[in-house]
Design an enzyme around this catalytic site. Structure first.
Site, PDB file in Angstrom:
ATOM      1  CG  ASP A   1      -3.186  38.135  21.925  1.00 43.19           C
ATOM      2  OD1 ASP A   1      -2.419  38.400  23.030  1.00 43.19           O
ATOM      3  OD2 ASP A   1      -4.206  37.302  22.273  1.00 43.19           O
TER       4      ASP A   1
ATOM      5  CD  GLU B   1       3.463  37.205  23.686  1.00 41.51           C
ATOM      6  OE1 GLU B   1       3.025  36.326  23.076  1.00 41.51           O
ATOM      7  OE2 GLU B   1       2.992  38.191  24.214  1.00 41.51           O
TER       8      GLU B   1
ATOM      9  CG  ASP C   1      -3.365  36.063  29.177  1.00 44.44           C
ATOM     10  OD1 ASP C   1      -3.827  37.182  28.899  1.00 44.44           O
ATOM     11  OD2 ASP C   1      -2.987  35.016  28.451  1.00 44.44           O
TER      12      ASP C   1
HETATM   13  O1  MIG Z   1      -4.326  32.399  24.292  1.00 40.20           O
HETATM   14  O2  MIG Z   1      -7.254  36.137  22.155  1.00 40.20           O
HETATM   15  O3  MIG Z   1      -3.553  37.808  26.303  1.00 40.20           O
HETATM   16  O4  MIG Z   1      -6.106  38.928  25.998  1.00 40.20           O
HETATM   17  O5  MIG Z   1      -8.172  37.329  25.407  1.00 40.20           O
HETATM   18  C1  MIG Z   1      -5.056  33.209  24.654  1.00 40.20           C
HETATM   19  C2  MIG Z   1      -7.623  35.276  23.170  1.00 40.20           C
HETATM   20  C3  MIG Z   1      -4.957  34.293  23.258  1.00 40.20           C
HETATM   21  C4  MIG Z   1      -4.586  35.937  24.980  1.00 40.20           C
HETATM   22  C5  MIG Z   1      -4.525  37.369  25.238  1.00 40.20           C
HETATM   23  C6  MIG Z   1      -6.130  37.580  25.736  1.00 40.20           C
HETATM   24  C7  MIG Z   1      -7.061  37.342  24.718  1.00 40.20           C
HETATM   25  C8  MIG Z   1      -6.634  35.925  24.356  1.00 40.20           C
HETATM   26  N1  MIG Z   1      -5.227  35.713  23.955  1.00 40.20           N
END
Ligand code: MIG
Length: 940
Positions: free
Chosen positions: A569, A572, A649
């Site tokens: 995750d 980016e 999200d």
């Molecule tokens: O800023 O890990 O898109 O799926 O549950 C949030 C927590 C960080 C973003 C992801 C989301 C995930 C969440 N992450």
């Protein structure tokens, strides 16, 4: 000094029919014919073509001081006011000098020289706002305009007799599907008396430059945004002195490559997108129909394709909006986009366009650069990068139809690996399931309630203080034990790993990374320190080979805990409290191997790509004969080789439910077949109905996972009451029954690059009525999925029959309609709770719909579902055939290949006709005959 430019335009007073009332494109011919009343600017403005970029193309830089009025247009809206009509006003605005903070520019609405109302960038906050005598308001929490990008502003005014007029203002509305589907975020509404006869462009602030263009007033929304799509129309003028390519190469039949004349071929960087080595590169002899022009204008490098206005555009990756991309303008710079607030950037970048001509032939264009870039599809295809970006090649592909084009894209940018079969099962996630007892409970619930599910996900709360590669000792004292438990229940698990380790001495990931000097550097050569979940963090520089190796090695101990899949995750990368929510563009990546050192603006878009490549390598290093599963939020064209993706999200809203189909489709049309949205929506609480609709359709997405944010209500299929639970169970049962078909589609995708989920226009590429249909979609070529909410859908012509594989569900309010295409045979499996229940070769029913000629065919791919033995021949591909006979059909297995080939296999046949389903049974290695009956049934 007061700089003024006065001219009067003839106003069409044809109130009553929809029309453009007023249009100002800064076209010099028009301006010079008008009475210019005063001001030096007026003179200079009339010199050049002012079509796209007013300020730059005049060769002048306007310095705005204070709040001087710069341009004034007299407009006569009286006829509309008098008759209580509605008008729309729009304009484009861009700050050409984003480094200057606190600058003002916008449209003033005036009456005889007195300001009534204004819309523009706010001097104090840098937010977008409107202002009037009574004060001012920020429009939603709209992001700052001081970002160097073109913003479209549209306002609607409903004139009302004896009452205040109503107004609505939108920021960047075109990236949304339609007027009623706007994100509340970028909208302001209110009441005001709009008695005006002048519009003025106003800009303040010394040293600041603003672009202002395409001021329009119209009586309806559509004519406001009718761009001049004629070849050589206004966008092509954006690039001055455009030149034909300096180098044009033929790479393959129907694949060409072009470079600008000014391109420095020595400096062209390594390609992340292109996986294929072209062996017979030659100079292009003929003049291709599809050929770019190149230009350097306004400090940017442009590539432009002057495509016919009738062509339809697709692809460009994950972008928001509808299926058809004509008219869109987006930025490729991977962006954490919570609730999709930012209209023109998403988590992934695919600088690729698919064009489809009216006759159904297709072409594709790859802009092979990782730099921050923009694409503008308002008139032809305009792509641009900053002027200091290294030169890059542009690839063009020609194909007889869109399906073939995608295969070519796969040949060139690479295909997905064959996923483990469990990854195609349904998956349950939340932010976060903890402690471990809660995870066990979720697993038990699925089995007790007989809702099929393959995977349970572990989000960041399992970590010890958000430190990657650690486990919270209290919440997850025994991760191995938990994973073992899940395995005994037929579940796999996926655990999250973020890119950025905590900046903390004594923490092994930080220490070992520091030892090899792993971190991305600032422009001054210091370790860049940002802020993410664990607090201060450093960021591995995945462009460095030793860092990728170090990263891969970390998976050793992690996977030892019985971890099946990895979720990367925030790659980016997302950085809290940072400009643009990421690291500075001038941070330094050091590269190595084929990668030269470069700034972050060059490598940003492949940060996630390189991270998941290293993750995958780590998994393969740990278990060479296990197909890895990696899910990534960020990615880049070609990154389908390393992992699956989800669309970030989204929100628990109807708009995002509808949006999820065109978004997944366009990702599929950009080389990434393995994708899907958070079912139920991530931000906020889904209602029982929304969730039921979403999972009923989400059951057919290639990647099918429910997920929800921290602090929301429970979003498990059973958490919304009995009706939603039933709908979920039904939908997921059908996904699992379609598993033989779905798995075969993934194998096709792995072999030849085809999409798993496809738009319906693929079924009939020259049927123009299908080109924008994005409420429904196809799985493979033989199944159409029509969500319950879809209205007035356009479907391909030909024979289609209901495929009913759910028990007695006619009354169900949520289930999608499944239509099987005439001429096809779809292999349907049995109801299972998890793909773990399946062997390599399983019981099947062949669902058959004949075409007009009384024939049908279909294919089934089978293997163990996990390792790589299939590459050594341990698989079986069966091709089935059916033909009409006297009063019935005859079904045979036409051909089989692979080591798992069988010489006896008893299968069921379900022959779907216009008046019912006829069943048969027999050994498919011989011949199975089925006689026609007139019974309506579902396929058991
Ligand atoms: O800023 O890990 O898109 O799926 O549950 C949030 C927590 C960080 C973003 C992801 C989301 C995930 C969440 N992450």
């Amino acid at each position: 000094m007061r700089l003024s430019l006065f001219f009067v335009l003839t106003v069409l007073v044809g109130a009553g029919f929809s029309d453009v009332i007023f249009e100002e494109n800064f076209d010099c011919r028009q301006i010079s014919q008008t009475a210019v009343k005063s001001g030096e600017n007026a003179v200079s403005v009339s010199k050049g073509s002012l079509d796209f970029s007013w300020l730059e193309e005049t060769g002048n830089k306007l310095l705005h001081k204070g709040n001087d009025v710069d341009a004034v247009w007299d407009v006569d809206i009286e006829p509309y006011r008098k008759n209580s009509k509605t008008i729309y006003i729009s304009f484009l605005l861009r700050n050409l000098n984003p480094d200057v903070k606190h600058s003002f520019a916008g449209l003033g609405i005036y009456n005889n020289g007195n300001e009534l109302f204004g819309i523009g960038n706010d001097f104090e906050s840098n937010y977008f706002k409107y202002y009037y005598s009574g004060g001012s308001r920020i429009i939603g929490k709209a992001p700052t305009l001081v970002d160097g990008e073109v913003h479209l502003i549209a306002a609607r005014i409903d004139f009302r007799k004896g009452k205040k007029d109503k107004f609505t203002i939108w920021l960047d509305p075109l990236v949304r599907r339609d007027l009623n589907d706007q994100n509340e975020w970028k909208i302001a509404r209110g009441e005001f008396e709009f008695d005006f006869n002048e519009l003025r462009f106003r800009a303040g602030d010394e040293n600041n430059k603003w672009e202002f263009d395409e001021l329009k007033i119209a009586t309806d929304w559509d004519s406001l945004f009718e761009y001049d799509n004629s070849p050589g129309g206004k966008v092509s003028k954006a690039i001055k002195n455009a030149e034909l390519p300096g180098r044009s190469e033929k790479l393959d039949k129907d694949v060409n490559r072009f470079y600008a004349k000014y391109a420095d071929l020595e400096q062209v960087p390594f390609s992340f997108a292109i996986a294929k080595e072209f062996e017979n590169v030659s100079r292009l002899q003929e003049t291709p129909g599809l050929r770019p022009v190149f230009s350097k204008t306004n400090g940017r490098k442009y590539v432009y394709f002057d495509t016919p206005a009738e062509d339809d555009f697709y692809g460009i990756g994950e972008a928001q909006g509808g299926l058809k991309r004509n008219g869109y303008r987006i930025v490729f710079y991977n962006r954490d986009n919570y609730n999709y607030r930012i209209p023109d950037k998403m988590y992934q970048s695919h600088p690729w366009v698919m064009g489809v001509r009216p006759d159904g032939t297709a072409y594709g264009i790859i802009f092979d650069t990782t730099w921050k870039s923009e694409i503008d599809l308002r008139a032809g295809i305009l792509f641009s990068v900053p002027g200091d970006a290294l030169d890059f090649p542009v690839y063009t592909l020609e194909a007889k139809n869109p399906s073939r084009l995608l295969e070519m894209l796969g040949e060139i940018t690479g295909k997905i690996d064959m996923p483990p079969r469990w990854a195609i099962g349904y998956q349950q996630c939340r932010y976060s399931y903890y402690p471990d007892s809660r995870v066990r409970e979720i697993a038990r619930e699925f089995r007790q309630r007989q809702i099929p599910c393959d995977v349970i996900w572990l989000d960041i709360h399992y970590m010890d203080g958000y430190r990657i590669f650690t486990f919270d000792p209290e919440r997850f004292p025994n991760p191995k034990g938990l994973n073992d438990y899940l395995h005994t229940k037929g579940f796999k698990n996926v655990w999250m790993i973020d890119p950025a380790p905590k900046y903390e001495e004594g923490y092994s990931v930080y220490d070992s990374g520091s030892e090899i000097d792993a971190w991305v550097k600032t422009k001054d050569g210091e370790d860049y320190i940002g802020k993410v979940w664990p607090g201060k963090t450093v960021f591995p520089d995945y462009t460095i080979p030793r860092v990728r190796k170090w990263w891969a090695d970390h998976y050793q101990d992690f996977l030892d805990q019985g971890v099946d899949g990895v979720w990367n995750d925030m790659n980016e990368p997302a950085v809290f409290e940072a400009k643009g929510h990421t690291m500075p563009p001038d941070n330094i990546h050091r590269g190595g191997g084929k990668l030269k050192p470069g700034k972050h603006i060059q490598y940003h878009n492949v940060y996630g790509y390189l991270m998941i490549k290293a993750t995958r390598e780590g998994m393969l290093q740990y278990a060479p004969n296990k197909r890895p599963f990696v899910l990534s939020r960020a990615n880049f064209l070609g990154g389908q080789r390393f992992g699956a993706t989800w669309t970030g999200d989204n929100g628990s809203t109807w708009a995002h439910l509808e949006q999820s189909i065109p978004m997944s489709l366009n990702l599929s049309l950009s080389g990434q077949p393995f994708n899907g949205p958070d079912i139920g929506g991530f931000v906020g609480d889904a209602t029982p109905q929304l969730y039921a609709h979403w999972i009923s359709a989400g059951a057919y997405f290639p990647f099918s996972r429910s997920h929800t944010a921290n602090g929301t209500k429970n979003h498990e299929p059973w958490s919304f009451g009995e009706e939603t639970e039933k709908a979920s169970r039904r939908a997921l049962n059908k996904r699992y029954r379609l598993m033989p078909y779905l798995y075969t589609l993934f194998w096709h995708s792995h072999k030849n690059g085809s999409a798993v989920m496809k738009p319906v226009f693929f079924a009939d590429p020259d049927d123009k009525s299908l080109r924008a249909e994005d409420q429904v979609f196809m799985l493979g070529d033989n199944l159409i999925v029509i969500p319950k909410w879809a209205e007035d859908v356009n479907l391909p012509e030909g024979v289609f029959r209901d495929l009913e594989i759910g028990d007695n569900e006619k009354w169900d309010k949520y289930q999608c309609k499944l239509l099987q295409k005439g001429g096809s045979i779809i292999p349907v499996g049995e109801k299972v709770q998890s793909t773990e229940e399946l062997g390599a070769v399983n019981p099947i029913t062949l669902s058959i719909v004949l075409d007009e000629n009384g024939k049908a065919s279909g294919r089934l791919y089978e293997d163990s579902g996990k390792g790589y033995e299939f590459k050594e021949g341990e698989f079986v591909v069966s091709n089935f055939k059916a033909e009409r006979t006297d009063g019935g059909i005859s079904v045979t297995c036409d051909k089989q290949v692979g080591e798992f080939a069988y010489d006896k296999r008893f299968v069921k046949i379900a022959w779907i006709t216009e008046n019912g389903i006829s069943f048969g049974y027999g050994d498919i290695c011989k011949e199975i005959e089925v006689m026609k009956t007139d019974k309506f049934e579902y396929i058991e």
